[in-house]
Scaffold this active site. Structure first.
Site, PDB file in Angstrom:
ATOM      1  N   PRO A   2       0.822  -1.218   0.000  1.00  0.00           N
ATOM      2  CA  PRO A   2       0.000   0.000   0.000  1.00  0.00           C
ATOM      3  C   PRO A   2       0.852   1.263   0.000  1.00  0.00           C
ATOM      4  O   PRO A   2       1.625   1.481   0.917  1.00  0.00           O
ATOM      5  CB  PRO A   2      -0.812  -0.116   1.288  1.00  0.00           C
ATOM      6  CG  PRO A   2      -0.866  -1.562   1.559  1.00  0.00           C
ATOM      7  CD  PRO A   2       0.456  -2.103   1.085  1.00  0.00           C
ATOM      8  N   GLU A   3       0.742   2.021  -1.048  1.00  0.00           N
ATOM      9  CA  GLU A   3       1.411   3.320  -1.127  1.00  0.00           C
ATOM     10  C   GLU A   3       0.353   4.401  -0.930  1.00  0.00           C
ATOM     11  O   GLU A   3      -0.763   4.108  -0.524  1.00  0.00           O
ATOM     12  CB  GLU A   3       2.138   3.460  -2.475  1.00  0.00           C
ATOM     13  CG  GLU A   3       3.182   2.350  -2.657  1.00  0.00           C
ATOM     14  CD  GLU A   3       4.029   2.495  -3.899  1.00  0.00           C
ATOM     15  OE1 GLU A   3       4.065   3.597  -4.475  1.00  0.00           O
ATOM     16  OE2 GLU A   3       4.664   1.510  -4.299  1.00  0.00           O
ATOM     17  N   HIS A  92      -4.865 -13.690   9.291  1.00  0.00           N
ATOM     18  CA  HIS A  92      -3.785 -12.769   9.604  1.00  0.00           C
ATOM     19  C   HIS A  92      -4.275 -11.460  10.215  1.00  0.00           C
ATOM     20  O   HIS A  92      -3.577 -10.450  10.131  1.00  0.00           O
ATOM     21  CB  HIS A  92      -2.941 -12.507   8.358  1.00  0.00           C
ATOM     22  CG  HIS A  92      -2.369 -13.756   7.771  1.00  0.00           C
ATOM     23  ND1 HIS A  92      -1.448 -14.521   8.449  1.00  0.00           N
ATOM     24  CD2 HIS A  92      -2.606 -14.402   6.614  1.00  0.00           C
ATOM     25  CE1 HIS A  92      -1.127 -15.579   7.706  1.00  0.00           C
ATOM     26  NE2 HIS A  92      -1.820 -15.526   6.588  1.00  0.00           N
ATOM     27  N   ARG A 111       2.373 -10.353   6.604  1.00  0.00           N
ATOM     28  CA  ARG A 111       3.800 -10.396   6.893  1.00  0.00           C
ATOM     29  C   ARG A 111       4.218  -9.658   8.154  1.00  0.00           C
ATOM     30  O   ARG A 111       5.417  -9.523   8.414  1.00  0.00           O
ATOM     31  CB  ARG A 111       4.575  -9.916   5.666  1.00  0.00           C
ATOM     32  CG  ARG A 111       4.774 -11.059   4.688  1.00  0.00           C
ATOM     33  CD  ARG A 111       5.230 -10.592   3.332  1.00  0.00           C
ATOM     34  NE  ARG A 111       4.079 -10.333   2.489  1.00  0.00           N
ATOM     35  CZ  ARG A 111       4.171 -10.019   1.202  1.00  0.00           C
ATOM     36  NH1 ARG A 111       5.338  -9.904   0.643  1.00  0.00           N
ATOM     37  NH2 ARG A 111       3.095  -9.816   0.503  1.00  0.00           N
ATOM     38  N   ARG A 150      20.814  18.491  -2.534  1.00  0.00           N
ATOM     39  CA  ARG A 150      21.392  17.187  -2.206  1.00  0.00           C
ATOM     40  C   ARG A 150      22.191  16.693  -3.391  1.00  0.00           C
ATOM     41  O   ARG A 150      22.066  17.195  -4.499  1.00  0.00           O
ATOM     42  CB  ARG A 150      20.288  16.147  -1.928  1.00  0.00           C
ATOM     43  CG  ARG A 150      19.131  16.661  -1.142  1.00  0.00           C
ATOM     44  CD  ARG A 150      19.415  16.574   0.330  1.00  0.00           C
ATOM     45  NE  ARG A 150      18.191  16.878   1.055  1.00  0.00           N
ATOM     46  CZ  ARG A 150      17.546  15.979   1.796  1.00  0.00           C
ATOM     47  NH1 ARG A 150      17.985  14.757   1.893  1.00  0.00           N
ATOM     48  NH2 ARG A 150      16.453  16.333   2.444  1.00  0.00           N
TER      49      ARG A 150
END
Length: 267
Positions: A2-3, A92, A111, A150
């Site tokens: 999931p983003e 889960h 997970r 940067r």
DNA sequence: AGGGAAACCCGAACGC
DNA sequence: TGCGTTCGGGTTTCCC
């Protein structure tokens, strides 16, 4: 996986189910799910709280309670599901919050990478995040100036949540391809014009992801359709939709990375 | 400061 | 068929 667009989709979907409801019980079956505080404190504090709002900051889901913020990060395999009280829990489920409307919220995470925080002040968790790519503070000028400050490879920098918050592996590959930038290009080499193209690409891929209700690319997440519209991500060996060159896969910063070697030149 | 690697996890997918 | 190995995804932490 999931983003930002997937978390946004979840937040929008569950908000009407949660706002105005009270949490009547809380069950954990994996203690490491809880980043803070202890299980006992968590239950004492969360039970009886009314849900005021459901929102999102970067990839964090922010369930705003009367006195706390319940922050959930789904990391890679997490999902949030609302079920009715007669539905059996699933294998889960790591956290189950029963609600006053005979439904329950399940945080399901195969997970076990996902984490949950219960805090009074959400900045304790969120303060290090960079700007939201879809909000006003993120501008082409900001992106150009901060890339130039940067000297980092573009892809790892875009994935750095303290630089810009919400981009993950999929949307970064898609945005770099759309902007015709190589993931190994150095941030201080970028031109103002390239920064503007990258700005537009980032916003474009995230908005498209949200419009399509996110991407369901593994066996865990469900519902979105953006995975059917990837231009480079997971497209190794397929033709680039812009020029037809075969998409290549490489590793950048330990992450699988997909590029069109013709569109995205490393100069 | 930047970059590489490892750790955290599990199940799918692959190789033999 | 079954077994062992590899992989991936987001983030933090550690080391050079």
């Amino acid at each position: 996986m999931p983003e930002l667009p997937e978390v946004e989709t979840i937040a929008r979907a569950i908000k009407p189910e949660l706002v105005g409801r009270t949490i009547v019980s809380a069950d954990l079956n994996w203690t490491r799910t809880l980043a803070t505080p202890s299980v006992r404190e968590f239950r004492e504090q969360v039970i009886g709280q009314k849900v005021v709002d459901v929102t999102r900051r970067a990839k964090y889901l922010d369930i705003v309670l009367k006195d706390y913020h319940l922050l959930i990060h789904l990391r890679m395999s997490g999902d949030i599901i609302i079920r009715t009280h007669t539905d059996a829990p699933e294998k889960h489920d790591r956290l189950i919050l029963k609600l006053s409307n005979k439904k329950y919220l399940a945080f399901n995470d195969t997970r076990k990478f996902g984490r949950v925080w219960l805090v009074k002040d959400s900045s304790a968790v969120l303060s290090k995040l960079g700007p939201e790519p879809l909000e006003r503070g993120f501008t082409p000028q900001w992106l150009y100036e901060n890339l130039r400050k940067r000297k980092r490879q573009l892809k790892p920098l875009l994935l750095d949540q303290s630089f810009l918050s919400g981009l993950g592996n999929i949307y970064t590959d898609e945005a770099l391809h759309m902007a015709k930038l190589h993931p190994l290009g150095l941030s201080n080499d970028i031109s103002a014009k390239q920064a503007e193209a990258l700005y537009e690409a980032i916003r474009s891929v995230l908005k498209e992801g949200i419009r399509r209700n996110g991407a369901s690319i593994d066996w865990v997440y469900r519902g979105g359709s953006y995975q059917n519209y990837f231009r480079v991500y997971d497209c190794e060996g397929k033709p680039c939709p812009v020029c037809g060159t075969e998409i290549q896969k490489l590793v950048v910063g330990q992450r699988g990375t997909h590029i069109c070697p013709a569109c995205q030149r490393l100069r």
